[in-house]
Design a protein around this motif. Structure first.
Motif, PDB file in Angstrom:
ATOM      1  N   ARG A 146       0.829  -1.206   0.000  1.00 14.76           N
ATOM      2  CA  ARG A 146       0.000   0.000   0.000  1.00 14.76           C
ATOM      3  C   ARG A 146       0.862   1.254   0.000  1.00 14.76           C
ATOM      4  O   ARG A 146       0.593   2.211  -0.707  1.00 14.76           O
ATOM      5  N   ILE A 150       0.716   1.421  -4.112  1.00 16.31           N
ATOM      6  CA  ILE A 150      -0.551   2.149  -4.276  1.00 16.31           C
ATOM      7  C   ILE A 150      -0.394   3.640  -3.985  1.00 16.31           C
ATOM      8  O   ILE A 150      -0.852   4.491  -4.742  1.00 16.31           O
ATOM      9  N   ARG A 154      -1.898   7.238  -5.873  1.00 20.05           N
ATOM     10  CA  ARG A 154      -3.139   7.631  -5.181  1.00 20.05           C
ATOM     11  C   ARG A 154      -2.959   8.969  -4.476  1.00 20.05           C
ATOM     12  O   ARG A 154      -3.807   9.864  -4.590  1.00 20.05           O
ATOM     13  N   VAL A 176     -10.284  12.508  -1.045  1.00 25.81           N
ATOM     14  CA  VAL A 176     -10.065  11.073  -0.828  1.00 25.81           C
ATOM     15  C   VAL A 176     -11.221  10.261  -1.408  1.00 25.81           C
ATOM     16  O   VAL A 176     -11.015   9.274  -2.139  1.00 25.81           O
ATOM     17  N   THR A 177     -12.452  10.666  -1.108  1.00 22.04           N
ATOM     18  CA  THR A 177     -13.607   9.930  -1.625  1.00 22.04           C
ATOM     19  C   THR A 177     -13.645   9.985  -3.149  1.00 22.04           C
ATOM     20  O   THR A 177     -13.912   8.971  -3.811  1.00 22.04           O
ATOM     21  N   ASP A 180     -10.985   7.558  -4.505  1.00 22.69           N
ATOM     22  CA  ASP A 180     -11.348   6.157  -4.267  1.00 22.69           C
ATOM     23  C   ASP A 180     -12.502   5.724  -5.168  1.00 22.69           C
ATOM     24  O   ASP A 180     -12.557   4.576  -5.620  1.00 22.69           O
ATOM     25  N   MET A 181     -13.428   6.645  -5.434  1.00 22.77           N
ATOM     26  CA  MET A 181     -14.535   6.322  -6.355  1.00 22.77           C
ATOM     27  C   MET A 181     -14.000   6.036  -7.751  1.00 22.77           C
ATOM     28  O   MET A 181     -14.407   5.075  -8.405  1.00 22.77           O
ATOM     29  N   VAL A 183     -10.794   5.270  -8.793  1.00 22.08           N
ATOM     30  CA  VAL A 183      -9.948   4.076  -8.862  1.00 22.08           C
ATOM     31  C   VAL A 183     -10.792   2.820  -8.637  1.00 22.08           C
ATOM     32  O   VAL A 183     -10.622   1.811  -9.320  1.00 22.08           O
ATOM     33  N   GLY A 184     -11.706   2.895  -7.673  1.00 21.40           N
ATOM     34  CA  GLY A 184     -12.539   1.739  -7.340  1.00 21.40           C
ATOM     35  C   GLY A 184     -13.394   1.293  -8.523  1.00 21.40           C
ATOM     36  O   GLY A 184     -13.464   0.105  -8.833  1.00 21.40           O
ATOM     37  N   THR A 185     -14.036   2.247  -9.185  1.00 21.34           N
ATOM     38  CA  THR A 185     -14.879   1.908 -10.343  1.00 21.34           C
ATOM     39  C   THR A 185     -14.038   1.225 -11.416  1.00 21.34           C
ATOM     40  O   THR A 185     -14.432   0.189 -11.972  1.00 21.34           O
ATOM     41  N   LEU A 187     -11.027  -0.367 -11.092  1.00 29.14           N
ATOM     42  CA  LEU A 187     -10.513  -1.690 -10.704  1.00 29.14           C
ATOM     43  C   LEU A 187     -11.631  -2.728 -10.626  1.00 29.14           C
ATOM     44  O   LEU A 187     -11.434  -3.895 -10.947  1.00 29.14           O
TER      45      LEU A 187
END
Lengths: 220, 220
Positions: A146, A150, A154, A176-177, A180-181, A183-185, A187
């Motif tokens: 991490r 990462i 990030r 941050v949100t 993360d939204m 990158v998350g979508t 990945l």
């Protein structure tokens, strides 16, 4: 000598290898000069093996054989296979630092393009998410993953969004949100849904999150 | 007998096991009645082994020993270990169907709570994302995983958002993008960042995506 930070093994060695900047120093556990070319060869062979067999299939014998060194050479340099794997991925990713420019949205666009290109490079596409997942079972190496694999990109993206927030150029959630939204979508679609999002799709999602238009992929 | 759909093995057998609804039928490759209790025991032991050793550590001998059956019994029922693993996870997750209610936002809230609870159940938290990742290397099983493990809840959530869009109750992106953003943010934080998002955090992200307040977790 013994009191100098980069003589004490772990910390100095890891700093030397950070972000693929392995270099010759007079540190090293044996007190002898580090052989940068040897480090790089071991990391390169480790990375190749990782892409072929994953972390669970990684064996020190195989790394030693491919790098043409005795196992003891590897044991002296890395405390565990998991940590060797993190170093290998870090080195394979190459430098990932983006100085802040005038336009934070252009900075963000550059980081998005760079990250997407890294993840779309064939062995990394499958090796990287899988490795992150496998490391979850090795708390120390997972933390290293991490922090070193990462975090650089990030944190760079979060900082760019924070600068955009400061100048009133961001209509989306907190930095941050938002990151993360995005990158998350990406990945989730790549690794769970088996899709390969193209750069236009990634930018569409980024603009939905930002609540505004962004500089296009050609900014990079 | 041979012409009946559920006599032909694969399709009928899989349909019978779908969504944890394994039941006694007179199908089965050997033409004998299926033994539901036996199927369930094999699936349960497979799932336990999966949470312990992952897909790459799963061995047919270990499944057979734990379930107290000969290996041939397992080979007759499942064409590959990967497909056995998908069935085992499907069965462990239990029924996941949510009939549409009057309020699509309440439907969505119920699906979010149910999914979160499933993923927070200890063996599943680590086993499920890891399995999804490992299956990426087995295209047929990966497709089965997406269809049978991921799709039921994901499709339910997409349908609920689509109903909210139809009634003008959704201020966020299109249903598929909205759901992928929500699930992606959650899984990224859980599996890559090593965080364990609580239900309040998941709802905060859902409300950011929806562009409006949602019924709270207590709706479920």
């Amino acid at each position: 000598m013994a009191g100098r930070p980069d003589d004490t093994g772990e910390a100095g060695r890891r700093a030397g290898l950070r972000a693929g900047t392995a270099r010759r120093t007079d540190a090293g556990r044996g007190g002898r000069p580090r052989d940068t070319a040897l480090d790089e060869r071991i990391l390169r062979e480790t990375f190749t093996l990782l892409t072929e067999v994953g972390l669970h299939g990684l064996r020190i014998d195989a790394v030693a054989a491919r790098a043409g060194v005795p196992k003891s050479t590897i044991y002296r340099r890395w405390p565990s296979l998991a940590e060797l794997a993190v170093d290998a991925v870090d080195a394979a990713l190459g430098p990932r630092e983006f100085p802040a420019g005038k336009d934070p949205l252009a900075d963000l666009a550059r980081i998005i393009v760079h990250t997407w290109r890294l993840l779309m490079r064939p062995p990394l596409t499958t090796a990287l998410p899988g490795l992150g997942m496998e490391l979850a079972g090795h708390p120390r190496a997972a933390a290293a993953y991490r922090e070193r694999v990462i975090a650089p990109l990030r944190d760079g993206a979060i900082a760019a969004v924070a600068r955009a927030v400061d100048t009133g150029a961001w209509n989306g959630p907190d930095p941050v949100t938002s990151v993360d939204m995005l990158v998350g979508t990406f990945l989730y679609r790549l690794t769970y849904l088996g899709q390969t999002p193209d750069l236009d799709e990634v930018f569409r999602v980024a603009e939905l999150i930002a609540g505004r238009a962004l500089p296009g992929p050609d900014v990079a």
